[in-house]
Write an enzyme that holds these catalytic residues in place. Structure first.
Site, PDB file in Angstrom:
ATOM      1  N   ARG A  50       0.835  -1.210   0.000  1.00 54.61           N
ATOM      2  CA  ARG A  50       0.000   0.000   0.000  1.00 54.61           C
ATOM      3  C   ARG A  50       0.869   1.259   0.000  1.00 54.61           C
ATOM      4  O   ARG A  50       0.538   2.254  -0.627  1.00 54.61           O
ATOM      5  CB  ARG A  50      -0.960   0.008   1.204  1.00 54.61           C
ATOM      6  CG  ARG A  50      -1.690   1.345   1.364  1.00 54.61           C
ATOM      7  CD  ARG A  50      -3.025   1.270   2.082  1.00 54.61           C
ATOM      8  NE  ARG A  50      -2.977   0.521   3.309  1.00 54.61           N
ATOM      9  CZ  ARG A  50      -2.427   0.950   4.462  1.00 54.61           C
ATOM     10  NH1 ARG A  50      -1.873   2.133   4.529  1.00 54.61           N
ATOM     11  NH2 ARG A  50      -2.432   0.173   5.525  1.00 54.61           N
ATOM     12  N   TYR A 102     -14.901  16.914 -17.183  1.00 50.55           N
ATOM     13  CA  TYR A 102     -15.209  15.482 -17.179  1.00 50.55           C
ATOM     14  C   TYR A 102     -16.357  15.214 -16.190  1.00 50.55           C
ATOM     15  O   TYR A 102     -16.311  15.666 -15.042  1.00 50.55           O
ATOM     16  CB  TYR A 102     -13.958  14.695 -16.782  1.00 50.55           C
ATOM     17  CG  TYR A 102     -14.214  13.223 -16.635  1.00 50.55           C
ATOM     18  CD1 TYR A 102     -14.482  12.438 -17.755  1.00 50.55           C
ATOM     19  CD2 TYR A 102     -14.237  12.613 -15.391  1.00 50.55           C
ATOM     20  CE1 TYR A 102     -14.749  11.085 -17.627  1.00 50.55           C
ATOM     21  CE2 TYR A 102     -14.500  11.258 -15.256  1.00 50.55           C
ATOM     22  CZ  TYR A 102     -14.752  10.504 -16.378  1.00 50.55           C
ATOM     23  OH  TYR A 102     -15.026   9.173 -16.247  1.00 50.55           O
ATOM     24  N   ASP A 174      -5.838  18.831 -15.677  1.00 49.36           N
ATOM     25  CA  ASP A 174      -6.132  17.459 -16.109  1.00 49.36           C
ATOM     26  C   ASP A 174      -5.660  17.349 -17.560  1.00 49.36           C
ATOM     27  O   ASP A 174      -6.224  17.976 -18.460  1.00 49.36           O
ATOM     28  CB  ASP A 174      -7.642  17.188 -15.986  1.00 49.36           C
ATOM     29  CG  ASP A 174      -8.002  15.738 -16.333  1.00 49.36           C
ATOM     30  OD1 ASP A 174      -7.308  15.136 -17.160  1.00 49.36           O
ATOM     31  OD2 ASP A 174      -9.008  15.240 -15.793  1.00 49.36           O
ATOM     32  N   LYS A 199      -6.749   6.090 -20.116  1.00 54.22           N
ATOM     33  CA  LYS A 199      -6.953   6.593 -21.470  1.00 54.22           C
ATOM     34  C   LYS A 199      -5.663   6.438 -22.288  1.00 54.22           C
ATOM     35  O   LYS A 199      -5.222   5.328 -22.485  1.00 54.22           O
ATOM     36  CB  LYS A 199      -7.450   8.037 -21.392  1.00 54.22           C
ATOM     37  CG  LYS A 199      -8.584   8.244 -20.344  1.00 54.22           C
ATOM     38  CD  LYS A 199      -9.868   7.543 -20.672  1.00 54.22           C
ATOM     39  CE  LYS A 199     -10.876   7.513 -19.528  1.00 54.22           C
ATOM     40  NZ  LYS A 199     -11.190   8.798 -18.911  1.00 54.22           N
TER      41      LYS A 199
END
Ligand SMILES: *Cc1c(COP(=O)(O)O)cnc(C)c1O
Length: 382
Positions: A50, A102, A174, A199
């Site tokens: 983690r 988005y 972004d 993406k």
């Protein structure tokens, strides 16, 4: 001399040989949760996955190098990255955000962050005046997408960065739509870059991932604390898929763009198409800024057709292009923003942005352009 970006995609800025003693060319997948300690008080540098994992660390190195940042953090999704980023802020903080955003980010801001006391103002950030006139005493960040989704509006990153830094405000960009191959916001003054690694970075429509990249030591330290605390980090196997995808980023982006230019030109000439939104078209209202801040135009095109019926017909009739959400992969996808990506955005807001029943968005893949155009031509017929 610095290495070119196509080389950095494969090796990062420093070529690493012998990552372990086998000479493995492909970076290994360290599929482990924990790491043995050599002795009391000693660590190999890895304690628990983690916190950090070698495969994740490797993809973070490559993405930091691609964006010219000092640090990148890999998350289990783009939304995990954005959610973690917003943990930098506290109740009462004010953030100015691009209005044509988005859909998932709008949902996060409106339904999670506002409840937690963040104040959000949506403005058209392509108009600098709308940013400056909305800056308040408690404004801590400006959050932009450029180009926007789906209307392809462009914000001048350098100008906004200057304005933000004069007032000690951080600028977040972004950069999912263009990828570092065509745009590097940190070099233009942004403090944090976001990616949905789902993406273009991974590029194959086969995994979910996200990144935050920063040029600031203080933000890197805070974000490192947050990723290990929230447990939002990317898994070893998905980190490896990202490493593998990024190796061909340069090749893919060139092809996405070459295809997109041909398709945009085809759509512009088509009698049933009223408007084409693509940043590679010289008639784009921000073409000067695009030429200044981007090295290319990418593969995202939106367009309006003459009627709702035509739009629905196209979605029904495409055979090669698939009717699906998401973007940035090798397969071409077409989506209906009003009912899909932006379904959670209040309808008045959708319509005010120009997201109506006649608007379609294509993520142009890397198939042959002629085949894609033939598919669109038959779908637009009748
Ligand atoms: C997809 C996307 C996101 C969210 O990323 P996920 O990986 O789907 O969580 C954020 N921003 C943009 C611009 C996107 O396209």
């Amino acid at each position: 001399m610095g290495k070119s970006i196509d080389t950095v995609c494969i090796h990062g800025k420093d070529v690493r040989r012998f990552v372990d003693n086998t000479g493995s060319i492909s970076f290994p997948i360290y599929q482990t949760a924990a790491y043995a300690h050599p002795a009391v008080g000693e660590s190999t540098g890895f304690d628990y996955t983690r916190l950090q994992n070698p495969t994740r660390e490797e993809v973070e190195r490559i993405v930091a190098d691609l964006e010219d940042g000092i640090d990148a953090l890999a998350f289990s999704s783009g939304m995990a990255a954005i959610t973690t980023l917003f943990e930098l802020f506290k109740p009462g903080d004010h953030i100015i955000v691009t209005d044509d955003l988005y859909g998932g980010t709008i949902r996060l801001l409106d339904h999670v962050n506002k409840k937690n006391g963040l104040q959000i103002t949506y403005v058209d950030t392509s108009d600098l005046e709308q940013i400056t006139s909305n800056i308040k005493e408690n404004t801590v960040a400006i959050y932009i997408e450029t180009p926007t989704n789906p209307m392809m509006k462009v914000t001048d990153i350098e100008k906004v960065a200057k304005e933000a830094h004069e007032k000690d405000i951080i600028l977040i960009v972004d950069n999912t739509f263009l990828s570092p191959y065509y745009q590097k916001p940190l070099l233009l003054g942004a403090d944090v870059v976001i990616h949905s690694g789902t993406k273009y970075l991974s590029g194959h429509n086969d995994t979910i991932a996200g990144f935050l990249v920063t040029s600031r030591e203080d933000l890197s330290e805070k974000l490192r604390f947050l990723i290990k605390t929230t447990g939002a980090g990317l898994s070893p196997f998905d980190s490896w898929l990202l490493l593998r995808g990024i190796k061909t980023l340069a090749l893919r982006m060139d092809k996405h763009q070459a295809n997109a230019i041909e398709i945009a030109n085809f759509l512009q000439e088509h009698k049933k198409v009223e408007q084409v939104y693509y940043i590679g078209l010289p008639k784009h209202p921000s073409y000067d800024i695009i030429k200044k801040q981007c090295t290319g135009f990418g593969g995202m095109i939106s367009f309006t057709v003459d009627s709702e019926e035509t739009a629905k017909n196209v979605l029904q009739k495409v055979k090669l292009i698939q009717f699906a959400e998401s973007l940035g992969g090798v397969e071409s996808l077409i989506t209906y923003p009003i009912y899909q990506t932006h379904a959670d955005v209040p309808i008045e807001k959708r319509l005010a942005q120009g997201i109506d029943e006649r608007l379609l968005r294509i993520s142009v893949g890397i198939e042959n352009a002629k085949d894609l155009i033939a598919d669109l031509a038959q779908a637009l017929e009748g």
